[in-house]
Motif scaffolding. Structure first.
Motif, short mmCIF file in Angstrom:
data_model
loop_
_atom_site.label_atom_id
_atom_site.label_comp_id
_atom_site.label_asym_id
_atom_site.label_seq_id
_atom_site.Cartn_x
_atom_site.Cartn_y
_atom_site.Cartn_z
N SER A 1 0.72 -1.22 -0.07
CA SER A 1 -0.16 0.03 0.06
C SER A 1 0.94 1.36 -0.16
O SER A 1 1.80 1.37 0.64
CB SER A 1 -1.02 -0.03 1.34
OG SER A 1 -1.61 1.14 1.10
N GLY A 2 0.45 2.18 -0.91
CA GLY A 2 1.20 3.41 -0.93
C GLY A 2 2.20 3.56 -2.02
O GLY A 2 2.59 4.86 -2.58
N THR A 3 2.21 2.24 -2.81
CA THR A 3 3.25 2.34 -3.99
C THR A 3 2.50 2.79 -5.22
O THR A 3 1.33 2.83 -5.17
CB THR A 3 3.67 0.92 -4.22
OG1 THR A 3 4.17 0.10 -2.87
CG2 THR A 3 4.77 0.92 -5.34
N SER A 4 3.29 3.44 -6.17
CA SER A 4 2.88 3.71 -7.34
C SER A 4 3.10 2.60 -8.35
O SER A 4 4.30 2.11 -8.35
CB SER A 4 3.30 5.26 -7.77
OG SER A 4 2.68 6.19 -6.96
N VAL A 5 2.27 2.39 -9.18
CA VAL A 5 2.27 1.27 -10.06
C VAL A 5 2.14 1.63 -11.38
O VAL A 5 1.14 2.28 -11.83
CB VAL A 5 1.40 0.00 -9.90
CG1 VAL A 5 1.69 -1.03 -10.77
CG2 VAL A 5 1.88 -0.34 -8.32
N LYS A 6 3.16 1.24 -12.49
CA LYS A 6 2.92 1.70 -13.71
C LYS A 6 2.54 0.40 -14.74
O LYS A 6 3.31 -0.44 -14.40
CB LYS A 6 3.93 2.32 -14.17
CG LYS A 6 4.00 2.76 -15.68
CD LYS A 6 5.22 3.38 -16.21
CE LYS A 6 5.68 4.58 -15.94
NZ LYS A 6 6.76 5.65 -16.61
#
Lengths: 111, 117
Positions: B15-20
């Motif tokens: 949680s809190g991570t950015s995912v591309k």
């Protein structure tokens, strides 16, 4: 784009024809009928589309009524691998025009 | 035939991570691509239309600051889920209109299953 109505689910015996109906009573003259299917955990797969004439390809046949208010997708010899969610979508034929998915029909092919 | 490639196919992150997520048209150009998401046992929901060289068009209720879309070339669109949380866990799918445009089907990627822990 016009809305479509499809049965929630259908069963079909393996080897028999699967006939999936779709109602699109508010379809306008420049809207095509498209059919896609989605096998579990995959992206949708194009099946067939048409404007007013019946269409056939290697996967299926599409029968559109004369008043264009409904259509039927026919899988002539259903196999277990045809078990999927089938979506009937009507849309205006323009590049970049989006596809809006309804709930679709869950087709279960049984041996 | 026209192929749309989506990468990665699956991602699990905190949680809190950015995912591309990337969506590529492999053998044709696409000035427009679409992003959908799908929750379990539900239909595909259109999130946004990605436009090459201009801003994406978001569907009502989709947060543009949460789901960043960049269509930097004629064959690549990316969707970044910023500061992802467990409720963002879903199946994300992209599509592109066929190379001939107009009266041609859209081609879909195989989807990206995003799981946020």
């Amino acid at each position: 784009d016009a809305k479509t109505t499809q049965p929630t689910s259908m069963d079909c015996a393996e080897g028999r024809a699967a006939n999936l109906p779709c109602n699109h009573s508010t379809i306008s003259g420049n809207e095509y009928v498209y059919w896609y299917r989605q096998i579990h955990s995959q992206g949708p797969q194009y099946i067939i589309h048409g404007l007013k004439n019946n269409e056939t390809n290697e996967m299926a046949s599409l029968i559109i009524t004369e008043d264009r208010k409904s259509s039927t997708l026919i899988l002539p010899h259903a196999t277990l691998r045809d078990t999927a969610v089938y979506y009937c979508i009507v849309r205006v034929d323009e590049y970049g025009n989006k596809l809006v998915f309804g709930a679709g029909t869950i087709l279960r092919v049984k041996s | 035939g026209a192929v749309v490639s989506q990468h990665p196919s699956r991602v699990i992150c905190k949680s809190g991570t950015s995912v591309k997520i990337e969506c590529r048209s492999l053998d044709f150009q696409a000035t427009t691509m679409f992003w959908y998401r799908q929750f379990p046992k539900q239909s595909l929901m259109l999130m946004a239309t990605s436009n090459e060289g201009s801003k994406a068009t978001y569907e009502q209720g989709v947060e543009k600051d949460k789901f960043l879309i960049n269509h930097a070339s004629l064959t690549l669109s990316t969707l970044t889920v910023t500061s992802a949380h467990p409720e963002d866990s879903s199946f994300y799918i992209c599509s592109a209109p066929g190379p001939q445009g107009g009266n041609q089907p859209q081609h879909f990627g195989d989807g990206t299953r995003l799981s946020i822990l």
